[in-house]
Design a protein around this motif. Structure first.
Motif, PDB file in Angstrom:
ATOM      1  N   ALA A  81      -6.141   0.104  -1.415  1.00 44.19           N
ATOM      2  CA  ALA A  81      -4.719  -0.214  -1.887  1.00 44.19           C
ATOM      3  C   ALA A  81      -3.867  -0.124  -1.936  1.00 44.19           C
ATOM      4  O   ALA A  81      -2.921   0.740  -2.184  1.00 44.19           O
ATOM      5  N   LYS A  82      -4.143   0.465  -4.369  1.00 46.25           N
ATOM      6  CA  LYS A  82      -3.434   1.339  -4.981  1.00 46.25           C
ATOM      7  C   LYS A  82      -3.016   2.422  -4.716  1.00 46.25           C
ATOM      8  O   LYS A  82      -1.939   3.054  -4.880  1.00 46.25           O
ATOM      9  N   HIS A  83      -4.111   3.050  -4.206  1.00 45.90           N
ATOM     10  CA  HIS A  83      -4.159   4.516  -4.619  1.00 45.90           C
ATOM     11  C   HIS A  83      -4.134   4.982  -2.857  1.00 45.90           C
ATOM     12  O   HIS A  83      -4.223   6.501  -2.715  1.00 45.90           O
ATOM     13  N   ASN A  84      -3.938   3.886  -2.019  1.00 46.47           N
ATOM     14  CA  ASN A  84      -3.873   4.749  -0.835  1.00 46.47           C
ATOM     15  C   ASN A  84      -4.854   5.561  -0.081  1.00 46.47           C
ATOM     16  O   ASN A  84      -4.529   6.551   0.570  1.00 46.47           O
ATOM     17  N   VAL A  85      -6.987   5.370  -0.662  1.00 48.39           N
ATOM     18  CA  VAL A  85      -7.732   5.695   0.026  1.00 48.39           C
ATOM     19  C   VAL A  85      -7.820   5.233   0.864  1.00 48.39           C
ATOM     20  O   VAL A  85      -8.370   3.349   1.526  1.00 48.39           O
ATOM     21  N   ARG A  86      -8.581   5.560   1.783  1.00 45.40           N
ATOM     22  CA  ARG A  86      -8.978   5.437   3.090  1.00 45.40           C
ATOM     23  C   ARG A  86     -10.277   4.430   2.889  1.00 45.40           C
ATOM     24  O   ARG A  86     -11.574   4.756   1.963  1.00 45.40           O
ATOM     25  N   LEU A  87     -10.470   2.997   3.541  1.00 45.26           N
ATOM     26  CA  LEU A  87     -11.563   2.480   2.891  1.00 45.26           C
ATOM     27  C   LEU A  87     -12.726   1.691   4.388  1.00 45.26           C
ATOM     28  O   LEU A  87     -12.301   1.672   5.565  1.00 45.26           O
ATOM     29  N   THR A  88     -13.529   2.102   4.000  1.00 46.09           N
ATOM     30  CA  THR A  88     -15.024   1.560   5.148  1.00 46.09           C
ATOM     31  C   THR A  88     -16.215   1.252   4.776  1.00 46.09           C
ATOM     32  O   THR A  88     -16.599   1.160   2.966  1.00 46.09           O
ATOM     33  N   LEU A  89     -16.339  -0.121   5.443  1.00 48.08           N
ATOM     34  CA  LEU A  89     -17.705  -1.179   5.056  1.00 48.08           C
ATOM     35  C   LEU A  89     -18.508  -0.719   5.716  1.00 48.08           C
ATOM     36  O   LEU A  89     -18.804   0.219   7.086  1.00 48.08           O
ATOM     37  N   ILE A  90     -19.570  -0.504   5.333  1.00 48.61           N
ATOM     38  CA  ILE A  90     -21.115  -0.886   5.792  1.00 48.61           C
ATOM     39  C   ILE A  90     -21.908  -1.887   5.065  1.00 48.61           C
ATOM     40  O   ILE A  90     -21.706  -1.612   3.565  1.00 48.61           O
ATOM     41  N   SER A  91     -22.663  -1.521   6.130  1.00 52.01           N
ATOM     42  CA  SER A  91     -23.801  -3.516   5.637  1.00 52.01           C
ATOM     43  C   SER A  91     -25.123  -2.606   5.652  1.00 52.01           C
ATOM     44  O   SER A  91     -25.792  -1.998   4.865  1.00 52.01           O
ATOM     45  N   SER A  92     -25.288  -3.436   7.224  1.00 54.12           N
ATOM     46  CA  SER A  92     -26.941  -2.659   7.125  1.00 54.12           C
ATOM     47  C   SER A  92     -27.387  -1.120   7.641  1.00 54.12           C
ATOM     48  O   SER A  92     -28.331  -0.528   7.805  1.00 54.12           O
ATOM     49  N   GLY A  93     -25.896  -1.433   8.289  1.00 49.62           N
ATOM     50  CA  GLY A  93     -25.968   0.308   8.998  1.00 49.62           C
ATOM     51  C   GLY A  93     -26.159   0.724  10.147  1.00 49.62           C
ATOM     52  O   GLY A  93     -25.577   1.020  10.850  1.00 49.62           O
ATOM     53  N   HIS A  94     -26.330  -0.444  11.006  1.00 47.18           N
ATOM     54  CA  HIS A  94     -26.493  -0.645  12.353  1.00 47.18           C
ATOM     55  C   HIS A  94     -25.230  -0.951  13.219  1.00 47.18           C
ATOM     56  O   HIS A  94     -24.408  -2.173  13.197  1.00 47.18           O
ATOM     57  N   GLN A 146       0.977  -1.591   0.016  1.00 44.99           N
ATOM     58  CA  GLN A 146       0.134   0.329   0.358  1.00 44.99           C
ATOM     59  C   GLN A 146       0.623   1.751   0.028  1.00 44.99           C
ATOM     60  O   GLN A 146       1.848   1.692   1.271  1.00 44.99           O
ATOM     61  N   PRO A 147       0.769   1.871  -1.121  1.00 51.88           N
ATOM     62  CA  PRO A 147       1.631   3.054  -0.995  1.00 51.88           C
ATOM     63  C   PRO A 147       1.276   4.013   0.137  1.00 51.88           C
ATOM     64  O   PRO A 147       0.602   4.676   0.518  1.00 51.88           O
ATOM     65  N   THR A 148       2.400   5.074   0.808  1.00 51.74           N
ATOM     66  CA  THR A 148       2.063   5.633   1.243  1.00 51.74           C
ATOM     67  C   THR A 148       2.971   7.119   1.471  1.00 51.74           C
ATOM     68  O   THR A 148       3.942   6.813   0.874  1.00 51.74           O
ATOM     69  N   GLY A 149       2.681   8.050   1.832  1.00 49.57           N
ATOM     70  CA  GLY A 149       3.189   9.634   1.556  1.00 49.57           C
ATOM     71  C   GLY A 149       4.953   9.106   2.506  1.00 49.57           C
ATOM     72  O   GLY A 149       4.590   8.624   3.522  1.00 49.57           O
ATOM     73  N   ALA A 150       5.135  10.164   2.797  1.00 50.50           N
ATOM     74  CA  ALA A 150       6.675  10.718   3.083  1.00 50.50           C
ATOM     75  C   ALA A 150       5.514  10.589   5.232  1.00 50.50           C
ATOM     76  O   ALA A 150       6.382  10.496   6.189  1.00 50.50           O
ATOM     77  N   SER A 151       4.592  10.725   4.851  1.00 46.16           N
ATOM     78  CA  SER A 151       4.011  11.004   6.420  1.00 46.16           C
ATOM     79  C   SER A 151       3.543  10.069   6.911  1.00 46.16           C
ATOM     80  O   SER A 151       2.726   9.873   7.939  1.00 46.16           O
ATOM     81  N   GLY A 152       3.570   8.717   5.774  1.00 43.62           N
ATOM     82  CA  GLY A 152       2.323   7.588   6.672  1.00 43.62           C
ATOM     83  C   GLY A 152       1.144   7.062   6.330  1.00 43.62           C
ATOM     84  O   GLY A 152       0.955   6.691   8.152  1.00 43.62           O
ATOM     85  N   CYS A 153       0.933   8.754   5.693  1.00 41.84           N
ATOM     86  CA  CYS A 153      -0.872   8.531   5.564  1.00 41.84           C
ATOM     87  C   CYS A 153      -1.174   8.007   4.733  1.00 41.84           C
ATOM     88  O   CYS A 153      -0.982   8.257   4.015  1.00 41.84           O
ATOM     89  N   THR A 154      -2.436   7.590   4.576  1.00 39.40           N
ATOM     90  CA  THR A 154      -3.725   7.773   3.236  1.00 39.40           C
ATOM     91  C   THR A 154      -3.412   9.090   2.828  1.00 39.40           C
ATOM     92  O   THR A 154      -3.873  10.210   3.520  1.00 39.40           O
ATOM     93  N   VAL A 155      -4.373   8.939   1.804  1.00 35.18           N
ATOM     94  CA  VAL A 155      -4.451  10.567   1.197  1.00 35.18           C
ATOM     95  C   VAL A 155      -6.071  10.735   1.906  1.00 35.18           C
ATOM     96  O   VAL A 155      -6.483  10.043   1.674  1.00 35.18           O
ATOM     97  N   LYS A 156      -6.201  11.812   1.152  1.00 30.77           N
ATOM     98  CA  LYS A 156      -7.792  12.424   1.673  1.00 30.77           C
ATOM     99  C   LYS A 156      -8.268  14.029   0.512  1.00 30.77           C
ATOM    100  O   LYS A 156      -6.813  14.022  -0.104  1.00 30.77           O
ATOM    101  N   HIS A 157      -8.664  13.896  -0.138  1.00 31.96           N
ATOM    102  CA  HIS A 157      -9.563  14.844  -0.912  1.00 31.96           C
ATOM    103  C   HIS A 157      -8.526  16.642  -0.870  1.00 31.96           C
ATOM    104  O   HIS A 157      -8.410  17.237   0.666  1.00 31.96           O
ATOM    105  N   GLY A 158      -7.875  16.820  -2.125  1.00 32.73           N
ATOM    106  CA  GLY A 158      -7.271  18.102  -1.625  1.00 32.73           C
ATOM    107  C   GLY A 158      -5.360  17.044  -2.027  1.00 32.73           C
ATOM    108  O   GLY A 158      -5.338  18.861  -2.123  1.00 32.73           O
ATOM    109  N   ASP A 159      -5.019  16.762  -1.150  1.00 36.49           N
ATOM    110  CA  ASP A 159      -3.949  15.680  -1.499  1.00 36.49           C
ATOM    111  C   ASP A 159      -3.404  15.883  -2.833  1.00 36.49           C
ATOM    112  O   ASP A 159      -4.190  15.611  -3.434  1.00 36.49           O
ATOM    113  N   LYS A 160      -2.143  16.072  -3.473  1.00 33.54           N
ATOM    114  CA  LYS A 160      -1.611  15.790  -4.934  1.00 33.54           C
ATOM    115  C   LYS A 160      -2.149  14.529  -5.122  1.00 33.54           C
ATOM    116  O   LYS A 160      -2.100  14.599  -6.200  1.00 33.54           O
TER     117      LYS A 160
END
Length: 572
Positions: free
Chosen positions: A81-94, A20-34
């Motif tokens: 994994a490829k783009h180092n984007v945070r992933l959240t799972l949801i099914s019923s919402g409970h 999983q690629p990580t930046g210098a900060s070792g963090c996932t990327v978010k909207h606004g990051d290059k």
């Protein structure tokens, strides 16, 4: 021996999984990051993905992928994994702890996996059972089987199938299975992956004890079979380690049982003066003290302790109304004679099968034309609920200190109450603690009790009363002290080893969850903690702040006569 095998597995998988690629900060990327993928990249690599229109990236993830096939799930996992984007799972919402929501990244919804197939008898295999698909095996048109004596019946179903849908499907074969007492909870999701207490767990065990097979997409994007013959460590972890942690479950196979006739006993105790809140706790403690013996006799119970009253619904699949009256008459007669407490009201009844009982609680599912496809389910999180809880054994329920603990820990503020579940004992206790990864405290539990309300409850008095027990992480305060021991007990080290083996880069992250403290949140980014992890007293915070609304007290019958004459009324 086990340590060396696990270490080898970690190395093997680490080499085979794309890093999983990580930046210098070792963090996932978010909207606004290059490094954030352009919208064209999202659309090209995840056909059908939708950008959120309600402020995604602030209160919910930026993009939503409503998966319809296993390939959709695999594409979403590989993209994250490829783009180092945070992933959240949801099914019923409970999810009372809000682990199915986040402030950035990709939301993956699996609520549309609606296939099902009933097995007259089931035997696991290395290659797994034949997959179910909504197009060929829709839950609304499930097959019917003839139950054979001595054979283990089961049902294979998609992770999007709800407890109501399972009940309806199995009833056609005279069967039922374990599920939440909330009709829209998806059984194969976080419910059964964490423990899953049910109405008749004392007879059959927890939901996690009855899972025979999972199909799961792991962090490498591969679909794996997990059962007693394939991926045994992963199978062990998926039955208790928690949802959203080891991969994306897409399908489960679970035991099914002949539907029973159900005997019910309902009890209501109310105060004359609703402001005299001290009077209810001796009554409540007395009722708790009777629960271990009632459980040993086959009774389960859902009950509520309010500041002004106590309500309970006892149920038994192996009793009769006459036997219930004989069992409860001395209990009712022995209630403490406390000033200001009205005479207890009670009601006995029999229900012909599980589906009739289930429908009486939640209402039958609306008619659906089986020729028409079900509407797609997106992402509808119910929000975080204020709660705190404890698992209690016989010694705690019979303790002379229980009344004081219930009073001291009673949730303050609007809608404050104790919600109790007599769903342990029996098969829950008889199942070996190492059978799966369920919190071993369950194997000593009779009652699971939760404090709820508009304000955050504090169950410290119950923790003090029962220091040798733990809490059920699906219905708990996320900031329970000594969280690893509280939620997973002695199973945590093995769970963590398996987590590192199947998800070495931490693609699947929830808090509280296995390996949660390997990361911290920073402005919506998930960041790897540098250096050796510290064994913190509390699980990391979530950045999901979306809250649920609490509910208040349920109605009471006004008299014994009203209870006798209106057995179909919607009292608890």
């Amino acid at each position: 021996m086990r340590a060396s095998v696990i270490s080898g597995l970690v190395l093997l998988l680490a080499q085979s999984i794309s890093a999983q690629p990580t930046g210098a900060s070792g963090c996932t990327v978010k909207h606004g990051d290059k490094e954030w993928p352009a919208e064209a990249v999202w659309k090209a690599e995840l056909p059908g993905v939708e950008q959120q229109q309600d402020g995604g990236g602030e209160t919910h993830p930026d993009y939503l992928m409503v998966a319809k096939t296993v390939k959709d799930v695999q594409a979403a996992v590989k993209f994250s994994a490829k783009h180092n984007v945070r992933l959240t799972l949801i099914s019923s919402g409970h999810d009372f702890l809000g682990r199915n929501d986040a402030t950035s990244g990709l939301w993956l919804s699996t609520g549309n996996f609606k296939g099902s197939r009933v097995h007259a008898h089931f035997t696991p295999s290395v290659n797994g059972t034949e997959a179910v698909d909504y197009n060929t095996d829709p839950v609304g048109k499930v097959n019917v089987v003839k139950v054979e004596a001595g054979k283990e019946t089961a049902i294979t179903f998609g992770v999007g199938v709800s407890g109501q849908e399972l009940t309806d499907a199995l009833d056609k074969s005279g069967l039922y299975t374990l599920g939440a007492t909330a009709s829209t909870v998806k059984t194969a999701g976080g419910y059964a992956q964490t423990a899953g207490h049910a109405a008749f767990s004392n007879k059959w065990g927890l939901a996690a004890d009855n899972i025979l097979e999972y199909k799961v997409v792991t962090a490498d994007g591969e679909l794996k079979i997990a059962n007693d013959l394939s991926n045994k460590d992963l199978f062990w972890a998926l039955r208790g380690g928690g949802g959203g942690t080891f991969g994306v479950v897409v399908e489960a196979t679970m035991r099914a049982f002949p539907t029973p006739k159900i005997t019910q006993t309902k009890i209501w105790i109310e105060l004359e003066d609703h402001n005299n809140t001290d009077a209810i706790f001796p009554q409540a403690a007395y009722m708790h003290s009777k629960m271990p013996d009632l459980s040993d006799a086959g009774w389960s119970c859902y009950f509520y302790v309010y500041g002004n009253g106590f309500q309970a619904r006892f149920i038994n699949p192996d009793s009769t109304q006459a036997a219930a009256e004989k069992a409860f008459a001395p209990i009712l007669a022995g209630l403490p004679k406390t000033a200001g407490v009205k005479q207890a009201i009670h009601q006995y009844s029999e229900v012909k099968n599980f589906k009739v009982w289930f429908d009486s609680l939640f209402g039958a599912a609306p008619a659906q034309d089986p020729a028409q496809p079900l509407p797609l389910e997106g992402a509808y999180p119910r929000g975080i609920s204020h709660m705190d809880s404890r698992l209690l054994g016989r010694a705690h329920l019979e303790s002379p200190k229980l009344a004081a603990a219930l009073k001291e820990g009673f949730p303050k503020g609007k809608n404050g109450m104790w919600r109790g579940h007599l769903i342990g004992g029996g098969k829950v206790m008889k199942t070996p603690a190492d059978f799966n990864s369920v919190n071993p405290a369950w194997r000593k539990t009779y009652v699971h009790i939760i404090g709820t309300g508009v304000e955050q409850p504090n169950a410290t008095p119950l923790r003090t009363l029962a220091p040798d027990m733990g809490s059920y992480v699906n219905e708990a305060f996320a900031h329970n002290p000594d969280w690893k021991q509280t939620f997973w007990g002695t199973n945590y080290p093995r769970l963590y080893s398996i987590k590192k083996a199947v998800d070495p880069n931490g693609l699947f992250w929830v808090t509280p969850g296995i390996g949660a403290d390997d990361f911290k949140l920073s402005e919506g980014r998930l960041c790897k903690v540098q250096g050796p992890a510290k064994d913190a007293m509390y699980a990391p915070d979530t950045d999901n702040k979306n809250m649920a609304e609490s509910t208040g007290a349920r109605p009471y019958p006004k008299s014994q006569e009203e209870a006798d004459n209106h057995k179909g009324a919607s009292w608890p």
